[in-house]
Scaffold this motif. Structure first.
Motif, short mmCIF file in Angstrom:
data_model
loop_
_atom_site.label_atom_id
_atom_site.label_comp_id
_atom_site.label_asym_id
_atom_site.label_seq_id
_atom_site.Cartn_x
_atom_site.Cartn_y
_atom_site.Cartn_z
N ASP A 187 0.83 -1.19 0.00
CA ASP A 187 0.00 0.00 0.00
C ASP A 187 0.87 1.25 0.00
OD1 ASP A 187 0.97 0.30 2.59
OD2 ASP A 187 -0.89 -0.34 3.55
N GLY A 188 0.22 2.42 -0.04
CA GLY A 188 0.97 3.67 -0.13
C GLY A 188 1.94 3.87 1.01
N LYS A 189 1.53 3.55 2.23
CA LYS A 189 2.39 3.73 3.39
C LYS A 189 3.63 2.85 3.28
CE LYS A 189 2.47 3.45 8.44
NZ LYS A 189 1.68 3.14 9.66
N ALA A 190 3.44 1.60 2.86
CA ALA A 190 4.57 0.69 2.70
C ALA A 190 5.51 1.17 1.61
CB ALA A 190 4.05 -0.72 2.39
N MET A 192 6.02 4.33 0.67
CA MET A 192 6.75 5.50 1.19
C MET A 192 7.89 5.07 2.10
SD MET A 192 3.88 8.48 1.86
CE MET A 192 2.67 7.44 2.67
N GLU A 193 7.64 4.06 2.96
CA GLU A 193 8.69 3.58 3.85
C GLU A 193 9.80 2.88 3.07
OE1 GLU A 193 6.64 1.11 6.60
OE2 GLU A 193 5.81 2.79 7.76
N ASP A 196 11.56 5.56 0.98
CA ASP A 196 11.93 6.75 1.75
C ASP A 196 11.50 8.03 1.03
OD1 ASP A 196 12.96 8.26 3.82
OD2 ASP A 196 15.00 8.30 3.00
N PRO A 199 4.60 11.67 0.73
CA PRO A 199 3.43 11.55 -0.14
C PRO A 199 3.59 12.47 -1.36
CG PRO A 199 2.77 11.84 2.15
CD PRO A 199 4.25 12.09 2.10
N ILE A 203 4.56 8.37 -5.45
CA ILE A 203 3.92 7.24 -4.77
C ILE A 203 2.81 6.69 -5.66
CG2 ILE A 203 2.73 6.48 -2.69
CD1 ILE A 203 5.69 7.41 -2.38
N THR A 207 2.69 2.95 -7.26
CA THR A 207 1.50 2.11 -7.13
C THR A 207 1.03 1.63 -8.50
OG1 THR A 207 0.80 3.30 -5.14
CG2 THR A 207 -0.89 2.05 -6.30
#
Length: 243
Positions: A187-190, A192-193, A196, A199, A203, A207
């Motif tokens: 997902d988007g959070k994963a 971004m992590e 690095d 938003p 991203i 995706t």
């Protein structure tokens, strides 16, 4: 709905040269190398101007006024300082479109239609672009927007360049648009992590890349998605591939 037109139509470059003393923002570009000078009032002095302008080529003096479907058209063509066609006036538009006054005048200026435009039921009024604006103010604004163009070719080449820029922008935007109903392993959070990144459009691009891989290869495991996304990030020249 209303439509008002009071103008002189002729070759853009001819009208630009003839109106130079009036300022550079009085000729609005049309199609086929033509231009339009919006007119506020017909007068004896303006008729003298038409005599001068038409020495360089034919020009059409056209007028239309429609409100709620009812109205009229008037048109005449000047050349070599004299009226050579018209004036023609009409309030009844049940007959063939080519017989309507403005269409008749445009035919005298050698405005033409392609076979496909004819098959689609267009007329010279539409083909030339006389529906781009609806009143005097609109045409004056169109003329101001084209004031930088010294010639019709200058304006036309800029239109082509603008279309190319818009197409590239649309293609670039498409890269960042997530495909609907296509699942992703991250997902988007994963993402971004992993990369690095904050938003933002990248991203969305990441995706979409995972979604396209899903469509091409089938569902990806999380580990495979991580590997492929890191490789993709390197190819995007982000400066790093994530931790």
């Amino acid at each position: 709905m209303s439509y008002e037109l009071n103008a002189v139509i002729g070759r853009f470059d001819l009208l630009r040269s003839r109106t130079a003393a009036m300022g550079a923002e009085v000729v609005a570009p049309l199609r086929q190398g033509m231009g339009l000078v919006p007119v506020t009032m017909m007068s004896p002095s303006f008729e003298q101007a038409l005599r001068v302008w038409s020495q360089g080529g034919p020009v059409a003096c056209v007028e239309a006024d429609f409100h709620g479907g009812d109205g009229y058209q008037t048109a005449a063509v000047w050349h070599m300082g004299a009226v050579v066609w018209g004036p023609v006036h009409a309030k009844d538009f049940t007959g063939p479109r080519e017989s309507w006054p403005i269409n008749g005048a445009l035919a005298q200026l050698d405005v033409v239609m392609s076979a496909s435009e004819q098959a689609e039921g267009h007329d010279l009024f539409r083909v030339l672009g006389l529906g781009w604006e609806q009143d005097l103010e609109g045409w004056q604004s169109a003329a101001r927007r084209a004031r930088w163009a010294a010639t019709y070719d200058d304006w036309y080449q800029e239109q082509l360049a603008e279309r190319e820029r818009a197409a590239r922008a649309a293609a670039e935007s498409e890269k960042y648009r997530r495909l609907p109903d296509v699942p992703v392993a991250l997902d988007g959070k994963a993402i971004m992590e992993l990369l690095d990144l904050p938003p933002g459009p990248l991203i969305g691009a990441a995706t979409r890349h995972l979604q396209e891989l899903h469509l091409e290869r089938g569902p990806l495991s999380r580990d495979e998605a991580v590997t492929r996304l890191r490789a993709w990030a390197v190819g995007q020249d982000m400066g790093h591939s994530g931790g």
